[in-house]
Structure formats: C-alpha cells, structure tokens
Design a protein around this motif. Structure first.
Motif, short mmCIF file in Angstrom:
data_model
loop_
_atom_site.label_atom_id
_atom_site.label_comp_id
_atom_site.label_asym_id
_atom_site.label_seq_id
_atom_site.Cartn_x
_atom_site.Cartn_y
_atom_site.Cartn_z
N GLN A 30 0.85 -1.13 0.04
CA GLN A 30 0.01 0.15 -0.01
C GLN A 30 0.74 1.34 -0.05
O GLN A 30 0.57 2.18 -0.87
N GLY A 31 1.96 1.21 0.81
CA GLY A 31 2.67 2.42 0.88
C GLY A 31 3.39 2.70 -0.65
O GLY A 31 3.52 3.78 -0.85
N LEU A 32 3.98 1.64 -0.91
CA LEU A 32 4.77 1.67 -2.33
C LEU A 32 3.44 2.15 -3.19
O LEU A 32 4.23 3.06 -4.22
N LYS A 33 2.37 1.55 -3.38
CA LYS A 33 1.35 2.19 -4.26
C LYS A 33 1.22 3.50 -4.15
O LYS A 33 0.97 4.18 -5.28
N ALA A 34 1.16 4.19 -2.97
CA ALA A 34 0.82 5.49 -2.84
C ALA A 34 1.78 6.26 -3.61
O ALA A 34 1.75 7.24 -4.34
N LEU A 35 3.23 5.91 -3.09
CA LEU A 35 4.35 6.68 -3.97
C LEU A 35 4.38 6.39 -5.46
O LEU A 35 4.72 7.44 -6.05
N LEU A 36 3.99 5.45 -6.02
CA LEU A 36 3.74 5.33 -7.46
C LEU A 36 2.80 6.22 -7.92
O LEU A 36 3.11 6.71 -9.06
N LEU A 37 1.64 6.22 -7.18
CA LEU A 37 0.53 7.10 -7.82
C LEU A 37 0.95 8.76 -7.83
O LEU A 37 0.48 9.40 -8.61
N TRP A 38 1.59 8.98 -6.45
CA TRP A 38 2.01 10.38 -6.48
C TRP A 38 3.22 10.92 -7.70
O TRP A 38 3.07 11.92 -8.23
N GLU A 39 3.89 9.63 -7.98
CA GLU A 39 4.80 10.11 -8.94
C GLU A 39 4.29 9.75 -10.21
O GLU A 39 4.53 10.66 -11.46
N ALA A 40 3.13 8.98 -10.57
CA ALA A 40 2.57 9.05 -11.89
C ALA A 40 1.91 10.32 -12.32
O ALA A 40 1.86 10.75 -13.62
N LYS A 41 1.35 11.06 -11.30
CA LYS A 41 0.74 12.48 -11.99
C LYS A 41 1.64 13.53 -12.73
O LYS A 41 1.42 14.20 -13.30
N ASP A 42 2.86 13.18 -12.42
CA ASP A 42 4.06 14.02 -13.09
C ASP A 42 4.55 13.41 -14.22
O ASP A 42 5.75 14.13 -14.80
N ARG A 43 4.20 12.13 -14.52
CA ARG A 43 4.71 11.44 -15.66
C ARG A 43 3.96 11.77 -17.14
O ARG A 43 2.95 11.61 -17.05
N LYS A 44 4.85 12.03 -17.98
CA LYS A 44 4.16 12.29 -19.54
C LYS A 44 3.11 11.41 -19.98
O LYS A 44 2.20 11.67 -20.53
N GLY A 45 3.70 10.00 -19.66
CA GLY A 45 3.05 9.08 -20.35
C GLY A 45 1.81 8.71 -19.61
O GLY A 45 0.93 7.83 -20.03
N LEU A 46 1.61 9.21 -18.25
CA LEU A 46 0.46 8.63 -17.61
C LEU A 46 -0.50 9.93 -17.09
O LEU A 46 -1.37 9.93 -16.64
N ARG A 47 0.02 11.24 -17.43
CA ARG A 47 -0.68 12.60 -16.98
C ARG A 47 -2.32 12.43 -17.63
O ARG A 47 -3.17 12.92 -16.90
N ARG A 48 -2.39 11.80 -18.72
CA ARG A 48 -3.72 11.74 -19.28
C ARG A 48 -4.30 10.49 -19.06
O ARG A 48 -5.52 10.36 -19.65
N TRP A 49 -3.98 9.58 -18.34
CA TRP A 49 -4.54 8.41 -17.92
C TRP A 49 -6.03 8.66 -17.38
O TRP A 49 -5.99 9.33 -16.14
N GLY A 50 -6.93 8.12 -17.87
CA GLY A 50 -8.38 8.52 -17.48
C GLY A 50 -8.79 7.45 -16.22
O GLY A 50 -9.56 7.98 -15.33
N ASP A 51 -8.40 6.43 -16.34
CA ASP A 51 -9.14 5.14 -15.55
C ASP A 51 -8.43 5.12 -14.27
O ASP A 51 -7.11 4.31 -14.14
N PHE A 52 -8.72 6.07 -13.09
CA PHE A 52 -7.65 6.02 -11.93
C PHE A 52 -7.66 4.61 -11.32
O PHE A 52 -6.49 4.04 -10.68
N GLU A 53 -8.84 3.97 -10.99
CA GLU A 53 -9.18 2.58 -10.31
C GLU A 53 -8.13 1.60 -11.01
O GLU A 53 -7.49 0.81 -10.32
N ALA A 54 -8.00 1.66 -12.37
CA ALA A 54 -7.41 0.39 -13.11
C ALA A 54 -5.92 0.87 -12.81
O ALA A 54 -5.05 0.12 -12.58
N LEU A 55 -5.47 2.25 -12.93
CA LEU A 55 -4.03 2.41 -12.43
C LEU A 55 -3.52 2.21 -11.20
O LEU A 55 -2.64 1.72 -11.04
N ALA A 56 -4.33 2.33 -10.29
CA ALA A 56 -4.05 2.20 -9.00
C ALA A 56 -3.99 0.85 -8.60
O ALA A 56 -2.99 0.05 -7.95
#
Length: 246
Positions: free
Chosen positions: A95-121
């Motif tokens: 859970q801790g690593l997942k949160a860090l990954l999601l925080w990092e994801a919002k600044d990633r160009k390849g993920l910035r426009r990703w719409g399905d948050f639940e699938a990404l999480a």
C-alpha cells in the motif's frame, strides 16, 4: 499477464486514502508486546511522514519516505502465525509503495492523461507487490506470549528512495505506453461486469424462489418468464451503462 491484477483490483488495493495510518495501529500494540523492543526504524516508520495528495482528482494517502529514503510496512494486529503476520506487513508495504507510485504517476508525461484511476491504482499495486521482495531491507518479527498461545507481529523496512520509485514509475509508464494498462482496464471492467451479472442472477433466483414458495408453485412458469425477462433487461442495462453497445 496472469489474472493476479484482477484479484488485486477486488481486494487490497483500494484506490483512495487508507482509513488510518498503520504506524498508529502498530503503536497501539506496544502495551501488549512488551518483550523484545523493536528497532528504531519500526518505532517511527523510518522517519517517514504521513502525506495526502490528489492524483487525477482522487485523494491518495500514504507516507513520504524518511531521511534514508525508506518506508515501513506493519502488521496492524497480533496474528496467530508468523506467515499471517508477514503477509499483513507485506500488504501494508505494498500500500505504501502504491501510494508513492501514484504520486509519481501524476507528473509522468505518459500517465498524465490516463483516465481510469482505479485501473491505474490496481496495476500500481500489482507492480508494487511483484517488486517488493527486492526492496525489503530488513524484517523485524516479534513473538508475544498470550494466555491462549503465541501471537506475532511483523515490520518490514522498505527501500523507497527516489531511485527505487523512479524505476517502478518507469515500468508503470512503459505499461501504459505499451497498452498494458488499457488491456488491464478492459479485463477489469469485464470482470466486474460478469460479477454484476452473476449478482443480479442470484438476486432474481432468490426473488423467484420466494414468490414461487408464496404461490405454492401454481405460477411457476409465469414467474420464471417474468424473472428471466427482468434479468435479461437488467443485464442489457448494465451493458449499456458500461458502454458495451456501439
């Protein structure tokens, strides 16, 4: 890809913030688990701090790594076996690593426009679970004697510095770029669609059984036709809501 992500999507891996910080739950056990004092990193979550940040409009809670770039996963209650205690600590660390990954994801160009948050999480959780063993720096296990027998608690010190998180985020971004996340989202949607259809079928069976018993079987076939028609209509409605019709 194996069906593990679909299972992860249904359990551990909640998209939103956790209800409580695992360190608080760990500390509540200190009064019971007096013997064998835990190391300093277990007592203060390796200096990590609780954090809440929005990712694609969804609040995600977790912990920012401490000064040495580490977080800690905890079993939040006393478990009857070492294996269950370790499993609980492992889920906490994921859970801790997942949160860090999601925080990092919002600044990633390849993920910035990703719409399905639940699938990404869910995919981030699957990735964190797969990579966790290589990031565990230390394991603390405590056996506590109780009147009814021995119980256990476990803490895992996990390397979660910039380098480790960046490496995982690159894998997440690559998965999105290669279409893995999109395929994962479709499988996840199909899984929930089938689960919803089965759930409605069960409800209609129970309704039919109740009505059939109430009418002593005199209207069995009309009831079957009505229930079947209702189930088909509900399934078609579910498919329409999920956008499965062209």
């Amino acid at each position: 890809m194996n069906p593990l992500p679909l299972l992860l999507a249904t359990v551990t891996l909640a998209a939103g913030p956790q209800a409580a910080d695992d360190l608080s739950a760990w500390k509540e056990l200190d009064a019971i688990a007096r013997a064998g004092d835990p190391p300093g990193w277990a007592a203060d979550a390796a200096g990590s701090q609780p954090w809440l940040e929005e990712v694609f409009g969804v609040p995600v809670a977790g912990r920012r790594p401490g000064p040495r770039g580490e977080i800690v996963g905890y079993s939040t209650r006393l478990e009857p076996t070492r294996e269950k205690s370790f499993g609980a600590a492992r889920r906490s660390a994921v859970q801790g690593l997942k949160a860090l990954l999601l925080w990092e994801a919002k600044d990633r160009k390849g993920l910035r426009r990703w719409g399905d948050f639940e699938a990404l999480a869910a995919y981030a959780a699957e990735l964190a679970a797969r990579e966790l063993d290589g990031l565990v720096a230390e394991r603390f296990e405590q056996e506590v004697e109780r009147p009814y027998g021995a119980v256990y608690r476990t803490a895992l010190r996990v390397k979660a510095g910039d380098e480790a998180v960046d490496r995982l985020a690159e894998k997440l971004e690559r998965a999105a770029r290669d279409g893995q996340l999109e395929r994962f989202a479709r499988r996840r949607e199909l899984f929930w669609g089938i689960a919803g259809a089965l759930g409605m079928a069960l409800v209609m069976f129970l309704v039919y059984s109740f009505l059939n018993a109430g009418t002593k079987g005199h209207f069995a076939w009309p009831l079957r036709l009505v229930c079947l028609s209702t189930l088909v209509a509900l399934c078609l409605g579910l498919m329409y809501l999920k956008g499965w019709f062209p």
